[in-house]
Design an enzyme around this catalytic site. Structure first.
Site, short mmCIF file in Angstrom:
data_model
loop_
_atom_site.label_atom_id
_atom_site.label_comp_id
_atom_site.label_asym_id
_atom_site.label_seq_id
_atom_site.Cartn_x
_atom_site.Cartn_y
_atom_site.Cartn_z
N ASP A 1 0.79 -1.25 0.12
CA ASP A 1 -0.06 -0.02 0.17
C ASP A 1 0.76 1.25 -0.05
O ASP A 1 1.45 1.53 1.14
CB ASP A 1 -0.91 -0.03 1.19
CG ASP A 1 -1.74 1.20 1.28
OD1 ASP A 1 -1.57 1.98 0.48
OD2 ASP A 1 -2.50 1.28 2.38
N ASP B 1 -12.95 5.20 0.83
CA ASP B 1 -11.60 5.23 1.11
C ASP B 1 -10.96 6.92 1.34
O ASP B 1 -10.59 7.26 0.25
CB ASP B 1 -10.66 4.46 0.07
CG ASP B 1 -9.19 4.34 0.35
OD1 ASP B 1 -8.78 5.07 1.11
OD2 ASP B 1 -8.42 3.53 -0.50
N LYS C 1 2.70 11.21 -3.16
CA LYS C 1 1.94 10.55 -3.98
C LYS C 1 0.96 11.38 -4.72
O LYS C 1 0.72 11.14 -5.88
CB LYS C 1 1.18 9.73 -2.98
CG LYS C 1 0.06 8.75 -3.91
CD LYS C 1 -0.42 7.64 -2.76
CE LYS C 1 -1.67 6.89 -3.32
NZ LYS C 1 -2.23 5.83 -2.48
N GLU D 1 -7.18 0.57 -4.73
CA GLU D 1 -7.23 0.55 -3.29
C GLU D 1 -8.65 0.19 -2.95
O GLU D 1 -8.55 -0.72 -1.69
CB GLU D 1 -6.76 1.75 -2.77
CG GLU D 1 -5.40 2.18 -2.85
CD GLU D 1 -4.98 3.49 -2.62
OE1 GLU D 1 -5.82 4.33 -2.19
OE2 GLU D 1 -3.78 3.92 -2.88
#
Length: 618
Positions: free
Chosen positions: A25, A204, A86, A182
């Site tokens: 992850d 999420d 990210k 994800e």
């Protein structure tokens, strides 16, 4: 004494044949690595015993620091310590500047770069350092090299962001088995552990991105019905909102990079404290204040509103009502914010699930998938179906978008569609690949352009060009065009240019809904304009070839007048007027068309006997 491994016949592979696979992850704030051992998926701790690795990289005179050590030095060395990277994967300088991050950005085109004491670094290079640290942790835990990895990405990551993630893995010398969305990874973890069936929502909310997916779980089949979200919304934005409130309350300015880093660290600590406390102390320089839970809820609500709107759009796409949702799974550290859980419960009418640590659930799901893909476990009882978030298509005449693969189509997928030429004698075709939901190409994202040459010269509409779109399991696209009669072919692997803004991606769906009516009218207008120009071109060619021979001077004048009227109408924006003039020109040219047809038949039959024609029929 020798130790024997005992298992049911055929259930466990031989010890030396079992491959080492991990799920990663790669998060905005924290990253994790997990694996399957003894049929159970678990996250792997580092030497310090911590499972969460802060997604922070610091470049020093003696090398590179990753994780907690880098995070601890961020306040004193902000320009050489990179975090929340990210959010900038596959992005350009403009996007980096919009993020208000305390880095020294190197001016230039293409992928953003940050100046450090070790030279200019891209988000891809920084992410590669995080991946190396995670894989080193896995090697130490598993006792050997890693055979394959599954890396998770937000479902809303576009091609550029996915490609940047793969580039980072390649730079870290990893064998990527698959990029996995994800929310899908989280659903995989929950679906196997809880044997869930029915429709569920995966909410999420991580450090830098928000994804919502609606999945249907039934008898081992995981199908994503719809996805939505925002690539520029996450816990960092909650921190920034608290920091802005502190600045406003204290009457102070942001200051230098070190002061800005300290402010953001303080804001994050306040957010985390308010998970359990009713209020917490905040400070900036000599200023001291109190931030209450109620005040934080008011600060956070505009950001949560954006999450709720995305949830409602995803429900509409899946053609479901909130009452049809059986479970809501919370993923990501930012779902620990009490106000987030409260608002989500209100929307779906049920308390969300938090059984699995929201920080670890994605890595656990990725590890389960990696175990199947590497061959350690049969995948017969598990089918994972992801979807593409935005439609893919081509530009056609008039600047229109022809959707080849609609959004929310399950991947991997291959779709072929036939097109043809627009003009007589056309020997090449320019192919423009686009992504988006709007009817006009100008309102969509351009992905790639290439040309197909060597088309045999024919009359317009006679050529057959087969265009094939193929999206692989990682969501990456390749397009091939093939002329059917001669077999000439051209193709392109779509690797989009970096630098598309987050707002452009997140706004595509928003705009498609808001402009649906207008787009429909514009498409109808463009189609009529294309039809009009095609008719005018055909008649012009016919008049040049046969006008003087088959029409009297007065007839030619009348036909040219009708053509001129249509030409003027097509240049305007009145759909009804264009339609009326097309019909009028059709009637005006009917006599000419009939004479040409009769003339063509006479030419074909000239000098041939009836017996010859009958023998040809048989």
């Amino acid at each position: 004494m020798a130790l024997l491994q005992i298992s049911e016949p055929g259930q466990t592979p031989a010890p030396h044949s079992r491959k080492r696979a991990v799920g990663i992850d790669l998060g905005t704030t924290n990253s994790l690595v997990a694996t399957v051992r003894g049929a159970l998926a678990e996250t792997l701790p580092g030497a310090d015993g911590q499972h969460l690795l802060p997604s922070v990289v610091r470049y020093t005179d003696s090398g590179v620091e990753v994780g907690q050590a880098a995070l601890a030095a961020a306040g004193q060395d902000p320009l050489n310590t990179l975090s929340s990277i990210k959010r900038l994967m596959g992005r350009g300088v403009v996007d980096a500047e919009a993020e208000r991050l305390p880095y020294d950005i190197v001016p230039g085109e293409g992928l953003v770069r940050f100046q450090t004491r070790s030279g200019a670094k891209t988000p891809v290079e920084v992410s590669a350092e995080i991946l190396r640290a995670l894989v080193q942790r896995a090697r130490a835990s598993l006792g050997g090299d890693i055979d394959g990895v599954v890396i998770t990405v937000p479902a809303y990551f576009d091609d550029a962001q996915r490609q940047a993630t793969k580039d980072a893995a390649r730079l870290a010398d990893l064998n990527v088995l698959r990029l996995l969305n994800e929310p899908t990874a989280a659903a995989l973890a929950y679906g196997l552990d809880r044997s869930a069936t029915g429709d569920i929502v995966v909410f999420d909310l991580g450090g830098g991105t928000f994804d919502v997916s609606i999945l249907r779980l039934s008898k081992g089949v995981f199908e994503v019905l719809s996805t939505g979200g925002d690539t520029a919304l996450g816990g960092d934005d909650f921190d920034r909102a608290i920091a802005d409130w502190v600045l406003a309350a204290s009457g102070q300015a942001v200051g230098d990079a070190m002061r800005q880093r300290g402010l953001m660290t303080m804001a994050r600590a306040a957010k985390e404290a308010l998970t359990d406390a009713a209020e917490t102390a905040v400070s900036l320089g000599d200023w001291r204040g109190q931030l209450t839970r109620a005040r934080f809820d008011a600060i956070a609500d505009p950001l949560i509103d954006r999450c709720i709107k995305a949830c409602k759009r995803a429900l509409r796409d899946a053609k479901l009502k909130p009452a049809a949702i059986q479970e809501v799974v919370m993923v990501g550290g930012s779902t620990r914010v009490p106000r987030v859980r409260e608002r989500v419960a209100d929307v779906f009418g049920r308390e969300p699930l938090i059984d699995i640590d929201p920080d670890r659930v994605v890595a656990i799901g990725a590890a389960l998938q990696a175990d199947v893909l590497i061959g350690n476990k049969s995948g017969d009882d598990m089918l994972l179906l992801d979807v593409i978030p935005l439609s893919l298509g081509l530009e056609t005449m008039g600047g229109l978008t022809e959707k080849v693969i609609p959004r929310n189509t399950t991947i991997p997928v291959t779709v072929a569609q036939e097109f043809t030429t627009y003009q007589d004698g056309q020997v090449a075709m320019a192919i423009h690949v686009v992504q988006g939901e709007r009817e006009l190409v100008d309102d969509c994202r351009s992905l790639a352009r290439f040309e197909l040459r060597g088309i045999p010269p024919m009359v317009a509409g006679a050529a057959r060009i087969r265009v094939t779109f193929q999206v692989d399991a990682d969501g990456l696209l390749s397009v091939t065009a093939r002329e059917q009669t001669q077999g000439v072919e051209a193709s392109v692997q779509v690797k989009p240019s970096y630098g598309l803004s987050d707002e452009a991606i997140a706004g595509m769906l928003r705009d498609s809904f808001a402009c649906a009516g207008e787009d429909k009218q514009l498409r109808s207008l463009r189609e009529k304009q294309v039809e009009a120009r095609g008719l005018l071109q055909t008649l012009a060619n016919a008049l040049q070839a046969d006008g003087e021979r088959l029409l009297a001077e007065g007839e030619q004048r009348e036909l040219l007048a009708a053509m001129e009227a249509l030409h003027k109408a097509a240049a305007g924006g009145d759909l009804q007027a264009i339609s009326a003039h097309i019909e009028a020109l059709g009637q005006a040219s009917e006599t000419f068309a009939n004479r040409r047809m009769d003339d063509s038949i006479r030419s074909a039959l000239a000098g041939r006997h009836i017996d010859q024609l009958q023998s040809e029929e048989h």
